[in-house]
Design a protein around this motif. Structure first.
Motif, short mmCIF file in Angstrom:
data_model
loop_
_atom_site.label_atom_id
_atom_site.label_comp_id
_atom_site.label_asym_id
_atom_site.label_seq_id
_atom_site.Cartn_x
_atom_site.Cartn_y
_atom_site.Cartn_z
N ALA A 1 0.86 -1.18 0.00
CA ALA A 1 0.00 0.00 0.00
C ALA A 1 0.90 1.23 0.00
O ALA A 1 2.06 1.17 0.43
CB ALA A 1 -0.94 0.01 1.19
N ASP A 2 0.36 2.36 -0.46
CA ASP A 2 1.14 3.56 -0.69
C ASP A 2 0.25 4.77 -0.41
O ASP A 2 -0.89 4.82 -0.88
CB ASP A 2 1.60 3.55 -2.16
N ALA A 3 0.73 5.74 0.35
CA ALA A 3 -0.07 6.93 0.65
C ALA A 3 0.85 8.09 0.99
O ALA A 3 2.02 7.90 1.36
CB ALA A 3 -1.05 6.67 1.78
N ALA A 4 0.31 9.30 0.88
CA ALA A 4 1.06 10.51 1.20
C ALA A 4 0.13 11.55 1.81
O ALA A 4 -1.08 11.57 1.52
CB ALA A 4 1.73 11.08 -0.05
N ARG A 5 0.73 12.42 2.62
CA ARG A 5 -0.05 13.48 3.26
C ARG A 5 0.82 14.72 3.41
O ARG A 5 1.99 14.61 3.80
CB ARG A 5 -0.54 13.02 4.64
N SER A 6 0.25 15.88 3.11
CA SER A 6 0.94 17.16 3.33
C SER A 6 0.34 17.87 4.54
O SER A 6 -0.89 17.87 4.71
CB SER A 6 0.81 18.05 2.10
N VAL A 7 1.20 18.48 5.34
CA VAL A 7 0.76 19.23 6.52
C VAL A 7 1.65 20.45 6.69
O VAL A 7 2.79 20.48 6.22
CB VAL A 7 0.83 18.37 7.81
#
Length: 255
Positions: free
Chosen positions: A110-116
């Motif tokens: 699985a692969d995911a990204a998040r910007s904060v």
């Protein structure tokens, strides 16, 4: 050739996806002004080891990179948009951080990204992050049997246009399952009702990413980090999504 996944295989990817969600929550919550960027990398390494997972990034050596990637996270700060190489950097108040992670558990990825924002958020960064998340939600909503791939891509591009952000098509989403990158490539803009017909069992990593004022990107001297060509800041939102008979299932959503 896209490999369709069975319900049992999708369930295994969901197990991996839940762990990815835990990693992203931990790392993005940790990030604060005065912290060294490498602390996030080291924390991710420990969590991956403790879980018995395998990083998809470690020793990754694609044609566009500079030798094997020897980290488990991509950490992109401010004008870095993709593939940020973890390095010694102390966060400043107001930095824009993207954490991108892919791992495998029991052979399923699985692969995911998040910007904060780190510390005090800038209004323009909050807007940029919101645009990528809205684009991701729009793309997810089209992940249904019988949809054409171009419709998924077009929905991302429509959100970018609404916000006034240009779109780069060199890098985008992708199929995944037993490996991190499988067919097809999913551009972040396209023509609705065109392209491959999506079926039950399709699993895609959808990943809208926008630079504020340019679609052009340049390589950092480190050979990995991609930055906006004009120095404008970038944001990136990504989920792994499966098409089921009941519609889209976000595999990297929290449990």
């Amino acid at each position: 050739m896209m490999e369709l996944k069975t319900p049992a295989e999708i369930a295994k990817m969901r197990t991996t996806g839940i762990f990815i969600a835990e990693l992203l929550e931990e790392l993005t919550t940790m990030a604060e002004p005065g912290m060294n960027l490498m602390e996030l990398e080291y924390r991710a390494r420990k969590m991956i080891e403790d879980r018995g997972a395998v990083s998809c990034y470690w020793d990754y050596a694609p044609s566009f990179g500079s030798g094997p990637f020897r980290n488990v996270t991509c950490l992109s700060v401010n004008d870095a948009c993709l593939h940020g190489l973890p390095h010694e950097y102390v966060f400043e108040d107001g930095d824009l951080l993207t954490v991108d992670i892919a791992v495998s558990i029991d052979g399923w990825v699985a692969d995911a990204a998040r910007s904060v924002s780190v510390g005090t958020a800038r209004d323009e960064d909050t807007r940029l992050i919101l645009a990528t998340r809205e684009a991701l939600d729009a793309a997810i909503d089209h992940m249904r049997p019988g949809t054409k791939l171009g419709t998924v891509s077009a929905s991302i591009g429509e959100v970018a246009k609404k916000y006034g952000y240009p779109v780069n098509t060199q890098f985008g989403g992708h199929g995944l399952g037993r490996t991190m990158h499988e067919d097809p490539h999913v551009p972040n803009t396209g023509k609705a009702r065109k392209g491959m017909l999506l079926q039950t069992g399709t699993t895609l990593a959808l990943e809208p990413w926008f630079c504020a004022t340019t679609e052009k990107i340049i390589f950092d001297p480190d050979g990995w980090t991609l930055r906006s060509a004009d120095g404008s800041r970038a944001a990136h939102s990504e989920h792994t999504v499966a098409i089921t008979e009941d519609g889209p299932l976000v595999l990297t959503a929290p449990a």
